[in-house]
Design an enzyme around this catalytic site. Sequence first.
Site, PDB file in Angstrom:
ATOM      1  N   VAL A  36       0.838  -1.202   0.000  1.00 51.06           N
ATOM      2  CA  VAL A  36       0.000   0.000   0.000  1.00 51.06           C
ATOM      3  C   VAL A  36       0.870   1.248   0.000  1.00 51.06           C
ATOM      4  O   VAL A  36       0.611   2.210  -0.727  1.00 51.06           O
ATOM      5  CB  VAL A  36      -0.957  -0.009   1.208  1.00 51.06           C
ATOM      6  CG1 VAL A  36      -1.722   1.309   1.300  1.00 51.06           C
ATOM      7  CG2 VAL A  36      -1.937  -1.171   1.112  1.00 51.06           C
ATOM      8  N   ASP A 132      -6.988   2.512   4.854  1.00 53.32           N
ATOM      9  CA  ASP A 132      -8.077   1.585   5.163  1.00 53.32           C
ATOM     10  C   ASP A 132      -8.865   1.964   6.414  1.00 53.32           C
ATOM     11  O   ASP A 132      -9.559   1.123   6.986  1.00 53.32           O
ATOM     12  CB  ASP A 132      -7.545   0.150   5.302  1.00 53.32           C
ATOM     13  CG  ASP A 132      -8.617  -0.891   4.979  1.00 53.32           C
ATOM     14  OD1 ASP A 132      -9.505  -0.589   4.157  1.00 53.32           O
ATOM     15  OD2 ASP A 132      -8.571  -1.985   5.561  1.00 53.32           O
TER      16      ASP A 132
END
Length: 272
Positions: A36, A132
Amino acid sequence: MAESKEKFPEVQGGGSLILAWQIKNKPVLVVGGGEVAAGRILNLLNADALVTVVCPAEGLNPEVRHRVAHKQVTHIDRKFEPSDLENLPSPDTSASPLGPPAMVLTAVDDPAASTQIWKLCKAARIPANIADVPPECDFYFGSVHRDGPLQIMVSTNGKGPRLAASIRKFIGQALPVGVGDAIERVGLLRAKLRELSPDIEDGPNRMRWMIRVSDRYSWNEMSDLTDEDMDNLLSYYKPKKVPDIDVLKAMRGGGMSAEDIDVFDGSFGFAI
């Protein structure tokens, strides 16, 4: 007070204010070095940001290691410390530190640590994105289609990132081929026009003429404009005309001049 009879757009709450954030040459802190983080880092480098990555070396994935090895980012080999929000190191070790980050991105598998970083950023008034965790994000990353200077972002406001990617792909496939090249040529034409007519008060005239140029030519015709074509096209600026593309082609190599061609560009309509 009497209510206006005019109709105005309805407010649609729940959205985000989508902006093009100019982060060029500004310091940005990325906490984490996994997959990520790699995606976040690429987005930042594409925007010419000065990126500092804080992460133990063993936590760097191959892409982030590549960025570090090629000095595309500055790497701090340890876990995050609160002092990182005060002063980031310069890529040039002989230069002064960069100061506090303009934004912070975290991408670590430690929810408690991420929340603590977010709270520190809030206290320091530094915009942050906690991967997230939508409630702990001052901004989101959308799915972006890129073609040279063209950027189109699709955002689901953190609700469906995978769907955003599908929509972005659909939009990208629907665009004409050569859109990015056409935009590059238009940008160069605008720069040449500003050199030709640099006065601030002439701004509205430049804008109106560029709108007519953009409406007159197709994407393919725009992308095929040569530097000579642009110079010939600019000769029509002061008369406030926009010639047909075939006229510009006829002028190549000095075959014709603007004075030789009586251009009808539809500005005044026609009568029968």
